[in-house]
Design an enzyme around this catalytic site. Structure first.
Site, short mmCIF file in Angstrom:
data_model
loop_
_atom_site.label_atom_id
_atom_site.label_comp_id
_atom_site.label_asym_id
_atom_site.label_seq_id
_atom_site.Cartn_x
_atom_site.Cartn_y
_atom_site.Cartn_z
N GLN A 112 14.61 50.41 50.12
CA GLN A 112 15.40 51.22 49.16
C GLN A 112 15.77 52.40 50.08
OE1 GLN A 112 12.63 52.10 45.94
NE2 GLN A 112 12.85 49.88 45.16
N ASP A 159 0.36 66.73 38.94
CA ASP A 159 -0.96 67.35 39.44
C ASP A 159 -0.81 68.69 39.12
OD1 ASP A 159 -2.20 64.82 40.64
OD2 ASP A 159 -0.35 65.27 41.97
N ARG A 162 -1.35 69.23 35.25
CA ARG A 162 -2.55 69.06 34.96
C ARG A 162 -3.23 70.38 35.30
NH1 ARG A 162 -2.96 62.82 37.61
NH2 ARG A 162 -2.44 61.74 35.82
N HIS A 187 -0.44 63.32 46.96
CA HIS A 187 -1.05 63.02 45.53
C HIS A 187 -2.24 61.83 45.55
CE1 HIS A 187 -0.67 61.49 41.37
NE2 HIS A 187 -0.61 60.41 41.83
P1 NAX Z 1 4.28 49.73 35.64
O1 NAX Z 1 3.65 48.33 36.31
O2 NAX Z 1 4.36 49.60 34.27
O3 NAX Z 1 5.96 49.62 36.21
C1 NAX Z 1 6.42 49.32 37.35
C2 NAX Z 1 7.66 48.59 37.27
O4 NAX Z 1 8.34 48.70 38.52
C3 NAX Z 1 7.68 47.17 36.59
O5 NAX Z 1 8.66 46.97 35.73
C4 NAX Z 1 8.17 46.29 38.04
O6 NAX Z 1 8.73 45.26 37.57
C5 NAX Z 1 8.79 47.21 38.71
N1 NAX Z 1 9.01 46.96 40.06
C6 NAX Z 1 8.04 46.54 41.00
N2 NAX Z 1 8.53 46.45 42.20
C7 NAX Z 1 9.98 46.73 42.07
C8 NAX Z 1 10.77 46.83 42.97
N3 NAX Z 1 10.60 46.42 44.27
N4 NAX Z 1 12.17 47.36 42.56
C9 NAX Z 1 12.30 47.58 41.45
N5 NAX Z 1 11.40 47.60 40.42
C10 NAX Z 1 10.14 47.28 40.99
O7 NAX Z 1 3.94 50.81 36.41
P2 NAX Z 1 4.12 52.51 35.86
O8 NAX Z 1 2.91 52.92 35.10
O9 NAX Z 1 5.55 52.64 35.50
O10 NAX Z 1 3.66 53.28 37.31
C11 NAX Z 1 4.56 53.04 38.40
C12 NAX Z 1 4.07 53.79 39.69
O11 NAX Z 1 3.89 55.31 39.45
C13 NAX Z 1 2.91 53.39 40.04
O12 NAX Z 1 3.05 53.12 41.55
C14 NAX Z 1 1.80 54.14 39.92
O13 NAX Z 1 0.90 53.98 40.63
C15 NAX Z 1 2.71 55.38 40.04
N6 NAX Z 1 2.34 56.76 39.45
C16 NAX Z 1 2.49 57.96 40.01
C17 NAX Z 1 2.06 58.99 39.57
C18 NAX Z 1 2.37 60.47 40.42
O14 NAX Z 1 1.93 61.34 40.05
N7 NAX Z 1 2.99 60.21 41.67
C19 NAX Z 1 1.28 59.41 38.37
C20 NAX Z 1 1.69 58.12 37.57
C21 NAX Z 1 1.46 56.80 38.18
O15 NAX Z 1 0.29 56.32 38.22
#
Ligand code: NAX
Length: 326
Positions: A112, A159, A162, A187
């Site tokens: 990416q 964070d 929060r 994070h």
């Molecule tokens: P979901 O599993 O609901 O959605 C992730 C989406 O990404 C899925 O639809 C999947 O098909 C898609 N995906 C996977 N690999 C991909 C790729 N190579 N190219 C394009 N799309 C791809 O997860 P969601 O709840 O939306 O969370 C997404 C990410 O945010 C996770 O890694 C999670 O840990 C992270 N977070 C980060 C936070 C932060 O403060 N930085 C807080 C919230 C969240 O936990």
């Protein structure tokens, strides 16, 4: 009306992507006079679900939505984009070690970063949300040698928000009246939510709460808030994470208010004794589309130890993905 800008969201059919796309299309990120063209990226098996998101976006008839591109092709997803929110990531699977997760996500964020390097607008601003966000952002940045490393950031704004919310609840003051909160570092559970410079209604926050509460309740509760949300909701933070990502980009693009700052994970540059080489959460002010680290804040012994601990974790993460850094 301004010319439209292009905004990429990866993982756009996921929980956070779904919560984010509609708010960006409604103007919450870049303002009520800025049309947007959304570029939504998903993996191939999720394209039918993504098509559903596109149908709903169209059905909202948003005045500011000037177009939608839905794709599983990186070169299409990042073509000429001015903003890129990298949300899609590999979740931790059963039996997966932290190191495996880092490597699996490296395989996503390296390509990416390269595609952003090759196809995005030269002024692109990148925010990584997908975990481990700081190190994923580092991987993307290292694979984009033609761009300024400072165009890559990671999200600690959730964070930050929060921490505002916890302190507001404790002091009985609306968070609108809290200034100068800082999240230092990663994070993760080693992040350091620091209220030493924060003010509540103009008064030093540290004078309004006792040290024991700050150290034994506030800090761990902010660090562990993500887990508490999962326990309560049965799913990880989605709307609040999307909201924080929108806040991060809006602050960066449109500026921070005088007398306040926000927390952003950005390339470390030696400020506050954090050597270059990691994406570290710092207090930042934004103006004219650029961010700067707030310099010269006092750092006591307690803070130093916390800031170094989260730095050490980021260096360990970096060591685990060194082979992906180009
Ligand atoms: P979901 O599993 O609901 O959605 C992730 C989406 O990404 C899925 O639809 C999947 O098909 C898609 N995906 C996977 N690999 C991909 C790729 N190579 N190219 C394009 N799309 C791809 O997860 P969601 O709840 O939306 O969370 C997404 C990410 O945010 C996770 O890694 C999670 O840990 C992270 N977070 C980060 C936070 C932060 O403060 N930085 C807080 C919230 C969240 O936990």
């Amino acid at each position: 009306m301004k010319n439209p800008v292009r905004v990429a969201i990866t993982g756009a059919a996921g929980n956070i992507g779904y919560a984010m796309a509609f708010r960006i299309a409604a103007g919450d990120m870049l303002g009520p006079d800025q049309p947007v063209i959304l570029h939504l990226l998903e993996i191939t098996p999720a394209l039918p679900a993504l098509q559903g998101v596109v149908m709903e976006l169209n059905d909202c008839a948003f005045p500011l939505l000037a177009g939608v591109v839905a794709t599983d092709d990186l070169s299409v997803a990042f073509k000429d984009v001015n903003f890129a929110l990298l949300v899609g990531a590999r979740p931790r699977g059963p039996g997966m070690e932290r190191k495996d997760l880092l490597t699996a996500n490296g395989a996503i964020f390296g390509p990416q970063g390269k595609a952003i390097n090759d196809h995005a607008a030269r002024d692109v601003r990148v925010l990584v949300v997908g975990n481990p966000a700081n190190t994923n952002s580092l991987i993307a940045q290292c694979n984009a040698p033609d761009l300024d490393p400072r165009q890559f950031t990671a999200m600690v704004r959730l964070d930050h928000n929060r921490a505002l919310s916890q302190l507001a609840e404790k002091t009985g003051v609306h968070y609108n009246h809290i200034r100068k909160m800082t999240i230092w570092g990663n994070h993760s559970s080693t992040q350091y939510p620091d209220i030493s410079q924060a003010t509540v209604d103009g008064k030093p926050a540290a004078s309004l709460v006792d040290t024991e509460w700050y150290r034994s309740t506030f800090i761990p509760e902010v660090q562990q808030r993500g887990a508490a949300i999962i326990k309560a909701r049965g799913a990880s933070s989605a709307a609040s994470a999307a909201s924080a990502a929108i806040d991060h980009m809006r602050s960066w693009a449109l500026g921070t208010p005088d007398g306040d700052w926000v927390s952003m994970a950005i390339p470390s540059d030696g400020s506050y004794g954090i050597a270059p080489g990691v994406m570290y959460g710092y207090p930042c002010v934004c103006k004219g589309g650029k961010y700067e680290i707030v310099q010269g804040l006092p750092v006591d012994e307690f803070s130093r130890q916390k800031m170094d601990a989260t730095d050490a974790e980021l260096r360990e993460e970096r060591a685990a993905v060194e082979h992906l850094l180009g």
